[in-house]
Design an enzyme around this catalytic site. Sequence first.
Site, PDB file in Angstrom:
ATOM      1  N   SER A  82       2.008   6.635  -7.910  1.00  0.00           N
ATOM      2  CA  SER A  82       0.698   6.984  -8.471  1.00  0.00           C
ATOM      3  C   SER A  82       0.137   8.287  -7.913  1.00  0.00           C
ATOM      4  O   SER A  82      -0.658   8.952  -8.576  1.00  0.00           O
ATOM      5  CB  SER A  82      -0.305   5.851  -8.212  1.00  0.00           C
ATOM      6  OG  SER A  82      -0.428   5.597  -6.823  1.00  0.00           O
ATOM      7  N   GLY A 111       2.328   2.506  -8.558  1.00  0.00           N
ATOM      8  CA  GLY A 111       2.887   1.286  -7.992  1.00  0.00           C
ATOM      9  C   GLY A 111       4.370   1.330  -7.719  1.00  0.00           C
ATOM     10  O   GLY A 111       4.931   0.371  -7.173  1.00  0.00           O
ATOM     11  N   ASN A 141       4.423   2.748  -1.142  1.00  0.00           N
ATOM     12  CA  ASN A 141       4.269   1.390  -1.676  1.00  0.00           C
ATOM     13  C   ASN A 141       5.277   0.403  -1.091  1.00  0.00           C
ATOM     14  O   ASN A 141       5.175  -0.795  -1.336  1.00  0.00           O
ATOM     15  CB  ASN A 141       4.383   1.407  -3.199  1.00  0.00           C
ATOM     16  CG  ASN A 141       3.211   2.106  -3.854  1.00  0.00           C
ATOM     17  OD1 ASN A 141       2.070   1.956  -3.443  1.00  0.00           O
ATOM     18  ND2 ASN A 141       3.487   2.900  -4.880  1.00  0.00           N
ATOM     19  N   ASP A 233     -10.037   7.081  -1.804  1.00  0.00           N
ATOM     20  CA  ASP A 233      -9.747   5.715  -1.342  1.00  0.00           C
ATOM     21  C   ASP A 233      -8.823   5.729  -0.128  1.00  0.00           C
ATOM     22  O   ASP A 233      -8.237   4.706   0.217  1.00  0.00           O
ATOM     23  CB  ASP A 233      -9.133   4.882  -2.464  1.00  0.00           C
ATOM     24  CG  ASP A 233      -7.805   5.459  -2.968  1.00  0.00           C
ATOM     25  OD1 ASP A 233      -7.422   6.561  -2.524  1.00  0.00           O
ATOM     26  OD2 ASP A 233      -7.153   4.805  -3.800  1.00  0.00           O
ATOM     27  N   HIS A 236      -5.150   7.969  -2.491  1.00  0.00           N
ATOM     28  CA  HIS A 236      -4.960   8.846  -3.648  1.00  0.00           C
ATOM     29  C   HIS A 236      -5.814  10.108  -3.505  1.00  0.00           C
ATOM     30  O   HIS A 236      -6.871  10.084  -2.877  1.00  0.00           O
ATOM     31  CB  HIS A 236      -5.310   8.100  -4.936  1.00  0.00           C
ATOM     32  CG  HIS A 236      -4.442   6.907  -5.179  1.00  0.00           C
ATOM     33  ND1 HIS A 236      -4.805   5.638  -4.763  1.00  0.00           N
ATOM     34  CD2 HIS A 236      -3.225   6.791  -5.755  1.00  0.00           C
ATOM     35  CE1 HIS A 236      -3.843   4.782  -5.099  1.00  0.00           C
ATOM     36  NE2 HIS A 236      -2.867   5.455  -5.692  1.00  0.00           N
TER      37      HIS A 236
END
Length: 258
Positions: A82, A111, A141, A233, A236
């Site tokens: 992502s 993801g 991830n 966040d 990202h």
Amino acid sequence: MKITSLAFSLLLLATTALQAQTPAPATTPAAPAVVLPPQPPDVPAEKYGKDGKINPGFIAAHEKFVNIAKEGKAQLVFLGDSITAGWAGNGKQVWAKSFSQYTPANFGIGGDRTQHVLWRIKNGELEGIKPKACVLMIGTNNVASDPAEGIAKGVTAIVETIREKQPQAKILLLAVFPRGDKPTGKLGTANEKLKQVNAIISKLDDGKNVFFLDIGSKFPQPDGALTKEVMPDFLHLSPTGYQIWADAISPKLAELMK
């Protein structure tokens, strides 16, 4: 009319017997939990949902990328999760300004883990094109499910597959970006594992076909914390974060795209 205690007892017994003979309402048995088989980080695998079925969004994005590859136009390919996919969102303007001259293609899917990118490039995303360079950044991830050595094996398998399918392409292998704990943004335990991953994959740099670049230090503040200005966040990137990324890799990309 008064009910005697004997009559009341007989009435209670009759009522209880009638209730015992009434069938209980049918109940729908709970669906058994879907147990997905483990996905080793260095073995190609499609992405599955919690229902045990292949994630339709993953397949749709993959098919789109295969079609882009078949057009044969892309000279620069970005592969990742992502964070890479975000070039089409928060990074859209920076992308156009920094890379449009290279006819780039963004093959990032939210993801994705190493095994998913590996499956994608073994199933069509590197067919039909002859890019001059590939930018790879993948592995964050995998942190919750795999050891550092396993994640590094996954990255290594991807690099080897790119070399196999696109031997003319130079690979700009990026260290996995740092990620911050909420709500402070401080670099937490996940980053210790990522440091180990980056130390291992840095050895893939051969100075000829694969070039490792760690730009992670450009994101945190001097105190080691990430800010929402760069990573809203703490994972990202914001438009500011994508500008940092572009500025950090542009000089090397200019060399590789000659």
